[in-house]
Write a protein that holds these residues in place. Structure first.
Motif, PDB file in Angstrom:
ATOM      1  N   SER A  16       0.854  -1.200   0.000  1.00  0.00           N
ATOM      2  CA  SER A  16       0.000   0.000   0.000  1.00  0.00           C
ATOM      3  C   SER A  16       0.889   1.249   0.000  1.00  0.00           C
ATOM      4  O   SER A  16       0.566   2.258   0.612  1.00  0.00           O
ATOM      5  N   TRP A  18       3.864   3.636  -2.534  1.00  0.00           N
ATOM      6  CA  TRP A  18       3.818   4.489  -3.724  1.00  0.00           C
ATOM      7  C   TRP A  18       3.407   3.736  -4.990  1.00  0.00           C
ATOM      8  O   TRP A  18       2.545   4.191  -5.744  1.00  0.00           O
ATOM      9  N   GLY A  19       4.044   2.577  -5.229  1.00  0.00           N
ATOM     10  CA  GLY A  19       3.766   1.841  -6.457  1.00  0.00           C
ATOM     11  C   GLY A  19       2.352   1.307  -6.450  1.00  0.00           C
ATOM     12  O   GLY A  19       1.595   1.478  -7.422  1.00  0.00           O
ATOM     13  N   PRO A  39       0.476  -5.280   5.071  1.00  0.00           N
ATOM     14  CA  PRO A  39       0.440  -5.289   6.542  1.00  0.00           C
ATOM     15  C   PRO A  39       0.049  -3.938   7.132  1.00  0.00           C
ATOM     16  O   PRO A  39      -0.227  -3.840   8.316  1.00  0.00           O
ATOM     17  N   THR A  46       6.185   9.227   2.256  1.00  0.00           N
ATOM     18  CA  THR A  46       7.558   9.148   2.812  1.00  0.00           C
ATOM     19  C   THR A  46       8.391  10.435   2.717  1.00  0.00           C
ATOM     20  O   THR A  46       9.184  10.692   3.620  1.00  0.00           O
ATOM     21  N   GLU A  83       0.279  -9.828   5.801  1.00  0.00           N
ATOM     22  CA  GLU A  83       1.549  -9.882   5.072  1.00  0.00           C
ATOM     23  C   GLU A  83       1.509 -11.079   4.141  1.00  0.00           C
ATOM     24  O   GLU A  83       1.068 -12.160   4.542  1.00  0.00           O
ATOM     25  N   CYS A  84       1.966 -10.891   2.935  1.00  0.00           N
ATOM     26  CA  CYS A  84       2.104 -12.038   2.050  1.00  0.00           C
ATOM     27  C   CYS A  84       3.412 -12.723   2.430  1.00  0.00           C
ATOM     28  O   CYS A  84       4.465 -12.078   2.482  1.00  0.00           O
ATOM     29  N   LEU A 139      14.673   4.791   9.353  1.00  0.00           N
ATOM     30  CA  LEU A 139      13.733   5.870   9.011  1.00  0.00           C
ATOM     31  C   LEU A 139      13.018   5.510   7.710  1.00  0.00           C
ATOM     32  O   LEU A 139      13.344   6.003   6.631  1.00  0.00           O
ATOM     33  N   ASP A 323      10.505  -0.216  -5.339  1.00  0.00           N
ATOM     34  CA  ASP A 323      11.758  -0.539  -4.634  1.00  0.00           C
ATOM     35  C   ASP A 323      12.066  -2.029  -4.544  1.00  0.00           C
ATOM     36  O   ASP A 323      13.200  -2.404  -4.247  1.00  0.00           O
ATOM     37  N   PRO A 331      15.733   3.624  -6.586  1.00  0.00           N
ATOM     38  CA  PRO A 331      14.535   3.263  -5.803  1.00  0.00           C
ATOM     39  C   PRO A 331      13.870   4.512  -5.226  1.00  0.00           C
ATOM     40  O   PRO A 331      14.086   4.879  -4.071  1.00  0.00           O
ATOM     41  N   THR A 332      13.067   5.186  -6.037  1.00  0.00           N
ATOM     42  CA  THR A 332      12.414   6.418  -5.570  1.00  0.00           C
ATOM     43  C   THR A 332      10.899   6.331  -5.752  1.00  0.00           C
ATOM     44  O   THR A 332      10.395   5.528  -6.539  1.00  0.00           O
ATOM     45  N   ALA A 333      10.216   7.224  -5.038  1.00  0.00           N
ATOM     46  CA  ALA A 333       8.755   7.303  -5.143  1.00  0.00           C
ATOM     47  C   ALA A 333       8.365   7.681  -6.573  1.00  0.00           C
ATOM     48  O   ALA A 333       7.358   7.208  -7.104  1.00  0.00           O
ATOM     49  N   GLN A 334       9.188   8.537  -7.160  1.00  0.00           N
ATOM     50  CA  GLN A 334       8.927   8.986  -8.536  1.00  0.00           C
ATOM     51  C   GLN A 334       8.880   7.810  -9.509  1.00  0.00           C
ATOM     52  O   GLN A 334       7.973   7.712 -10.344  1.00  0.00           O
ATOM     53  N   TYR A 406       5.808  19.114  -2.733  1.00  0.00           N
ATOM     54  CA  TYR A 406       5.310  18.010  -1.909  1.00  0.00           C
ATOM     55  C   TYR A 406       3.830  18.171  -1.591  1.00  0.00           C
ATOM     56  O   TYR A 406       3.074  17.201  -1.598  1.00  0.00           O
TER      57      TYR A 406
END
Ligand code: FAD
Ligand code: NAD
Length: 436
Positions: A16, A18-19, A39, A46, A83-84, A139, A323, A331-334, A406
């Protein structure tokens, strides 16, 4: 909302973040039954998580319940907070487990899928170093930010305890951040603001004892930014008295000190009160398990290998985005957001092709919108693509831009309202120093 239709294919989405949310927002539920397994029953924004570690923004302001996103779909989307734990690409089933504290009579089951979309993100990289999970704070998640905020105030109050030994005061008020990527830099920046704006005011007797050290193995921080912005960040940190130890690698982590190999190859002890660990990503156990199952096709230990259509190599009808994958993209939200959008359009085309329409599925193409980071004292940096080149800017105006980007990227008006309210609240009243 329409109910599940047994004649339609079922897409199971894992995650659940960004992707997953970008995919969910765009997938046409007239064409598919959609089920989500994660989960956590919320999406987490983030980029503003570092601000939550010091209370500039409250945690709930950057959380969005997943049901807020699914309620807008034409067909009911099933959500299981679980959780899977395993994926069987042969039987096309997944195993799911309720990992929360409270369980009903069933807490483990299997779920079939026609298509599986993995958007499970990544774990914190520790390089298997003993002590990191036990003594450091990460974090990445809500509970990490909560833990940092509580521990930080605990260190401050313990340093102020009656007759505290001077060397213990120094240790407790030494905040060490490991990893000079954007997470470590933004956290150090937020911490600096908190010390200057609030802690030094509320704890004047400790004001000259607070110290922040950032430890980075490479010759400089923020390797993904232009050299001009790296220099700007390092000089801003110097002005803000954040000590940056580059070419310094953490070798050991104990409860009150870390041992580092410094730039001269000497092993040096650094006592700390709070240790924040931000050395990047590694695959989650579920990703590793799937990769081991189909190891002939999955040859990289760094993440799930996918092709240009986000198909998992060696697992038919399984897709992976964000990610959890290992690809040429950072590995970014973008990246995760664009991959989620892309995959929803692939599913749209697949549905149209099944109806006999002439559609073509093209490979994923990433469009970089720029990189932004907050570096403290109301300054931010930005590397932005411009006319086939790149513009690098930094300073207070960039910070205003950082905030506006943001805010406009948040998924709901509610989140925007809460975040702007938090910014105003901390400006007017200062940040709250109560320990939770
Ligand atoms: P995530 O967003 O991490 O989501 C993973 C989801 O999978 C979660 O919901 C999780 O609960 C779920 N999950 C985990 N295990 C399982 C399982 N076994 N079964 C089912 N579900 C599971 N990127 C930017 O582009 N710009 C920024 O400014 C930026 N700032 C950041 C600041 C911080 C502090 C951090 C930590 C990251 C930042 N990033 C930023 C990176 C960005 O957050 C990630 O790249 C992004 O979250 C990746 O999206 P994802 O969907 O792959 O994974
Ligand atoms: P990262 O991988 O970008 O940086 C980790 C840093 O830790 C590296 O510079 C590495 O050299 C250093 N390191 C590793 N081991 C070390 C050791 N033993 N001792 C000292 N230093 C060590 O990780 P991150 O900052 O967590 O970022 C993860 C991803 O999330 C990246 O793709 C990043 O771009 C993205 N992100 C983006 C933003 C933003 O755009 N503002 C903010 C946070 C994260």
């Amino acid at each position: 909302q329409k109910p599940f239709d047994p004649k339609k294919r079922t897409v199971v989405v894992l995650g659940s973040g960004w992707g997953a949310v970008s995919f969910l927002k765009s997938i046409n539920t007239d064409d598919y039954n959609v089920m989500v397994v994660s989960p956590r029953n919320y999406f987490l924004f983030t980029p503003l998580l570092p601000s939550c570690t010091v209370g500039t923004i409250e945690l709930r302001s950057i959380m969005e319940p997943i049901r807020f996103i699914t309620q807008h779909k034409s067909r009911n989307v099933k959500f299981y907070e679980s959780e899977c734990t395993d994926i069987d690409p042969e039987s096309k089933t997944i195993s799911i487990t309720d990992v929360s504290d409270i369980k009903g009579s069933v807490s483990n089951t299997t779920v079939p899928y026609d298509y599986l979309v993995m958007a499970i993100g990544a774990d914190n990289q520790t390089f298997g170093m003993a002590g990191v999970r036990e003594f450091a704070c990460f974090l990445k998640e809500i509970w990490d930010a909560q833990k940092i905020r509580t521990r930080l105030m605990d260190c401050v109050e313990s340093a102020g305890f009656a007759k505290q030994a001077p060397e213990e005061v120094d240790r407790l008020l030494h905040m060490v951040v490991v990893g000079g990527g954007p997470t470590g830099v933004e956290y150090a920046a937020e911490l600096h603001d908190f010390l200057k704006d609030d802690l030094e005011v509320w704890y004047p007797e400790l004001a000259d004892k607070f110290r922040i050290t950032l430890v980075e193995a490479l010759p400089n921080v923020l390797p993904m930014f232009s050299s001009q912005l790296i220099q700007y960040t390092e000089s801003t940190f110097k002005q803000n008295k954040i000590e940056v130890l580059t070419k310094t690698m953490v070798k050991e982590v104990a409860d009150k000190e870390i041992k580092v190999m410094d730039a001269n190859k000497n092993l040096v002890s650094i006592p700390y009160g709070l240790l924040v660990w931000a050395t990047g990503n590694c695959p989650r156990p579920l990703a590793r398990k799937l990769m081991a199952r189909i190891k002939e096709a999955q040859t990289s230990p760094r993440g799930i290998l996918v092709d240009d259509y986000m198909r998992v190599a060696g697992a038919p009808d399984v897709y992976a985005i964000g990610d959890c994958t290992f690809s040429k993209y950072a590995p970014t939200a973008q990246v995760a957001t664009q991959q989620g959008l892309y995959l929803a359009s692939v599913f749209e085309n697949l549905a149209r092709m099944e109806e006999g329409q002439n559609k073509k599925i093209t490979p994923f193409e990433y469009s970089h919108q720029g990189s932004l980071a907050y570096i403290g004292s109301d300054k931010a940096i930005a590397d932005l693509p411009f006319l086939n080149g790149n513009v690098s800017v930094g300073g207070v105006a960039t910070y205003v831009f950082w905030r506006s980007v943001y805010i406009s990227n948040m998924f709901s008006f509610r989140n925007r309202f809460l975040v702007v309210g938090d910014w105003m609240k901390s400006k007017v009243f200062g940040r709250d120093v109560s320990r939770e």
